[in-house]
Scaffold this motif. Structure first.
Motif, PDB file in Angstrom:
ATOM      1  N   ASP A 284       0.852  -1.189   0.000  1.00 10.51           N
ATOM      2  CA  ASP A 284       0.000   0.000   0.000  1.00 10.51           C
ATOM      3  C   ASP A 284       0.892   1.245   0.000  1.00 10.51           C
ATOM      4  O   ASP A 284       1.914   1.279   0.704  1.00 10.51           O
ATOM      5  CB  ASP A 284      -0.874  -0.036   1.271  1.00 10.51           C
ATOM      6  N   LEU A 285       0.542   2.261  -0.746  1.00 11.37           N
ATOM      7  CA  LEU A 285       1.314   3.503  -0.848  1.00 11.37           C
ATOM      8  C   LEU A 285       2.784   3.148  -1.139  1.00 11.37           C
ATOM      9  O   LEU A 285       3.688   3.469  -0.367  1.00 11.37           O
ATOM     10  CB  LEU A 285       1.208   4.327   0.448  1.00 11.37           C
TER      11      LEU A 285
ATOM     12  N   ASN B 176      -7.042  -0.090   7.248  1.00 12.65           N
ATOM     13  CA  ASN B 176      -6.941   1.216   6.603  1.00 12.65           C
ATOM     14  C   ASN B 176      -6.035   1.223   5.377  1.00 12.65           C
ATOM     15  O   ASN B 176      -5.364   2.205   5.105  1.00 12.65           O
ATOM     16  CB  ASN B 176      -6.456   2.254   7.621  1.00 12.65           C
TER      17      ASN B 176
ATOM     18  N   VAL C 175      -5.109   2.012   1.920  1.00  6.10           N
ATOM     19  CA  VAL C 175      -5.657   3.162   1.217  1.00  6.10           C
ATOM     20  C   VAL C 175      -5.914   2.870  -0.258  1.00  6.10           C
ATOM     21  O   VAL C 175      -6.943   3.206  -0.812  1.00  6.10           O
ATOM     22  CB  VAL C 175      -4.681   4.358   1.355  1.00  6.10           C
ATOM     23  N   GLU C 176      -4.953   2.215  -0.902  1.00  5.51           N
ATOM     24  CA  GLU C 176      -5.066   2.030  -2.348  1.00  5.51           C
ATOM     25  C   GLU C 176      -5.828   0.758  -2.701  1.00  5.51           C
ATOM     26  O   GLU C 176      -5.804  -0.224  -1.953  1.00  5.51           O
ATOM     27  CB  GLU C 176      -3.665   1.979  -2.962  1.00  5.51           C
TER      28      GLU C 176
ATOM     29  N   SER D 147       4.223   1.578   5.171  1.00  8.29           N
ATOM     30  CA  SER D 147       2.919   2.084   4.725  1.00  8.29           C
ATOM     31  C   SER D 147       2.210   2.768   5.897  1.00  8.29           C
ATOM     32  O   SER D 147       1.570   3.802   5.738  1.00  8.29           O
ATOM     33  CB  SER D 147       2.046   0.941   4.213  1.00  8.29           C
ATOM     34  N   THR D 148       2.361   2.168   7.081  1.00 10.08           N
ATOM     35  CA  THR D 148       1.706   2.736   8.265  1.00 10.08           C
ATOM     36  C   THR D 148       2.176   4.172   8.488  1.00 10.08           C
ATOM     37  O   THR D 148       1.370   5.064   8.752  1.00 10.08           O
ATOM     38  CB  THR D 148       2.024   1.870   9.508  1.00 10.08           C
TER      39      THR D 148
ATOM     40  N   ARG E  50       0.665   6.436   5.926  1.00 10.31           N
ATOM     41  CA  ARG E  50      -0.762   6.678   6.192  1.00 10.31           C
ATOM     42  C   ARG E  50      -0.922   7.674   7.330  1.00 10.31           C
ATOM     43  O   ARG E  50      -1.771   8.545   7.280  1.00 10.31           O
ATOM     44  CB  ARG E  50      -1.452   5.370   6.591  1.00 10.31           C
TER      45      ARG E  50
ATOM     46  N   ASN F 291      -0.532  11.149   6.177  1.00  8.20           N
ATOM     47  CA  ASN F 291      -1.566  11.676   5.285  1.00  8.20           C
ATOM     48  C   ASN F 291      -2.986  11.539   5.813  1.00  8.20           C
ATOM     49  O   ASN F 291      -3.886  12.201   5.334  1.00  8.20           O
ATOM     50  CB  ASN F 291      -1.498  10.958   3.931  1.00  8.20           C
ATOM     51  N   TYR F 292      -3.173  10.636   6.746  1.00  7.79           N
ATOM     52  CA  TYR F 292      -4.530  10.389   7.230  1.00  7.79           C
ATOM     53  C   TYR F 292      -4.544  10.457   8.748  1.00  7.79           C
ATOM     54  O   TYR F 292      -3.578  10.058   9.393  1.00  7.79           O
ATOM     55  CB  TYR F 292      -5.025   9.012   6.771  1.00  7.79           C
TER      56      TYR F 292
ATOM     57  N   GLY G 281      -4.186   2.071  12.288  1.00  5.21           N
ATOM     58  CA  GLY G 281      -4.926   3.317  12.102  1.00  5.21           C
ATOM     59  C   GLY G 281      -5.654   3.774  13.353  1.00  5.21           C
ATOM     60  O   GLY G 281      -6.331   4.803  13.352  1.00  5.21           O
TER      61      GLY G 281
END
Ligand code: CTP
Length: 322
Positions: A11-12, A48, A50-51, A120-121, A124, A127-128, A154
């Motif tokens: 992810d990401l 969570n 994202v993609e 990735s964590t 995230r 960005n989140y 998340g």
């Protein structure tokens, strides 16, 4: 020819992913990369991602290291793949050391050094917004909840509220939380969502206070004890753009969701009758069995029994007559 296989969510897509694919490819001649489906990630608590699966596959493909890309959608698939594709080497990052030793019976297992300082964590979190959760109540269910929450990315359980500071402090110490509070306003100021697992009689009041303080609410069942109270609270949540949910975990359990999907698909014909019951092996003297004031088992477990009926027939009892 040496076949290597590796897996991930990717992810990401980041430098750590690039490095591991490069190193995995260098271990042999043919690299198979398994990318997890959104469903599989959800089931294993990675809530969570994202993609989308297609985007994540595309990023892996763009590196040019993968000779074959497959999707991973269930526990136990790794062993199936290893046998199906006659894999010689299973490679995975060093954060998994020891976890995949059971595969050694089938092929060589190589743990590759993880790239430091990126995940990735981390991306995230940049960005989140992280869900900073506070627990209200520190009893039986809250204890189980905190342990399980650690598997969910998340979200971070920050602290606990209990009007009896001693209980809150003991709970915070046991679960290594950042703080324990008996001052409700102070508690709200340090979190952005609450999980209410206090005695039933306090649910409505706590949920209202939390919503008024601008916090999202996940409340144990029974959420409240009257329809009027429920309507009022859902009204506040809607107006404020906040999440308000009753914690009926079965509704989100993958097995139950799949069961409802199959039932609705018509595979077993038109559903005309649902017989639903809740059973549990337990000791006597439990609150659920003895609490006359707040409905005992009726309010505590009734939602489980109603759940499949409502999912299959809706909420209007007059609507479905055959
Ligand atoms: N990986 C790595 N170095 C990193 C991050 C990941 O070598 N800094 C490796 C993992 O060990 C795994 C593969 O990349 O073998 C795919 O990992 P994945 O779980 O998709 O990536 P993470 O960044 O670890 O994701 P998360 O933070 O969601 O766990």
């Amino acid at each position: 020819m040496k076949t290597v296989i590796t897996y991930g969510s990717f992810d990401l897509f980041h430098q750590g992913h690039y490095n591991i694919l490069k190193r995995a490819k260098a271990l042999g001649d043919y690299l198979i990369v398994g990318v997890t489906t959104d469903y599989y990630d959800t089931v294993r608590g990675k809530l969570n991602v994202v993609e989308s699966l297609m985007d994540r596959i595309e990023h892996v493909r763009e590196t040019g290291f993968a000779d074959k890309i497959i999707i991973e959608d269930h526990v136990g698939q790794k062993l199936e793949d290893i046998q199906k594709y006659h894999v010689d080497i299973f490679a995975i990052g060093s954060d998994w050391i020891g976890k995949f030793d059971y595969i050694k019976e089938f092929c060589e297992v190589v743990y590759l050094e993880r790239t430091k300082g990126i995940s990735s964590t981390m991306l995230r979190m940049k960005n989140y917004e992280l869900i900073r959760l506070g627990i209200m109540g520190s009893g039986r269910i809250a204890n189980r909840f905190v342990g399980e929450a650690r598997y969910v990315s998340g979200i971070h359980v920050e602290g606990v509220y209990n009007p009896h500071l001693k209980s809150a402090t003991a709970f915070a110490e046991k679960h290594e939380l950042d703080f324990a509070e008996d001052d409700i306003d102070e508690f709200f100021s340090r979190i952005n969502a609450v999980y209410i697992a206090s005695p039933h009689a306090t649910h409505g009041d706590y949920a209202k206070k939390a919503l008024e303080a601008g916090k999202h609410v996940l409340c144990e069942k029974p959420f409240v004890l009257t329809k009027k109270e429920a309507e009022e609270l859902y009204g506040i949540a809607k107006k404020s753009g906040l999440v308000l949910m009753e914690a009926i975990k079965t509704a989100y359990a993958p097995g139950f969701v799949r069961l409802m999907g199959v039932a609705k698909s018509g595979l077993i014909g038109q559903i005309k009758d649902v017989e639903s019951c809740f059973t549990r092996l337990t000791e006597s003297g439990l609150r659920e069995l003895t609490d006359e004031k707040f409905g005992g088992s009726f309010t505590e477990f009734g939602s489980y029994v109603l759940l499949p009926i409502i999912k299959l027939f809706g909420t209007d009892p007059n609507e479905n007559r055959f």
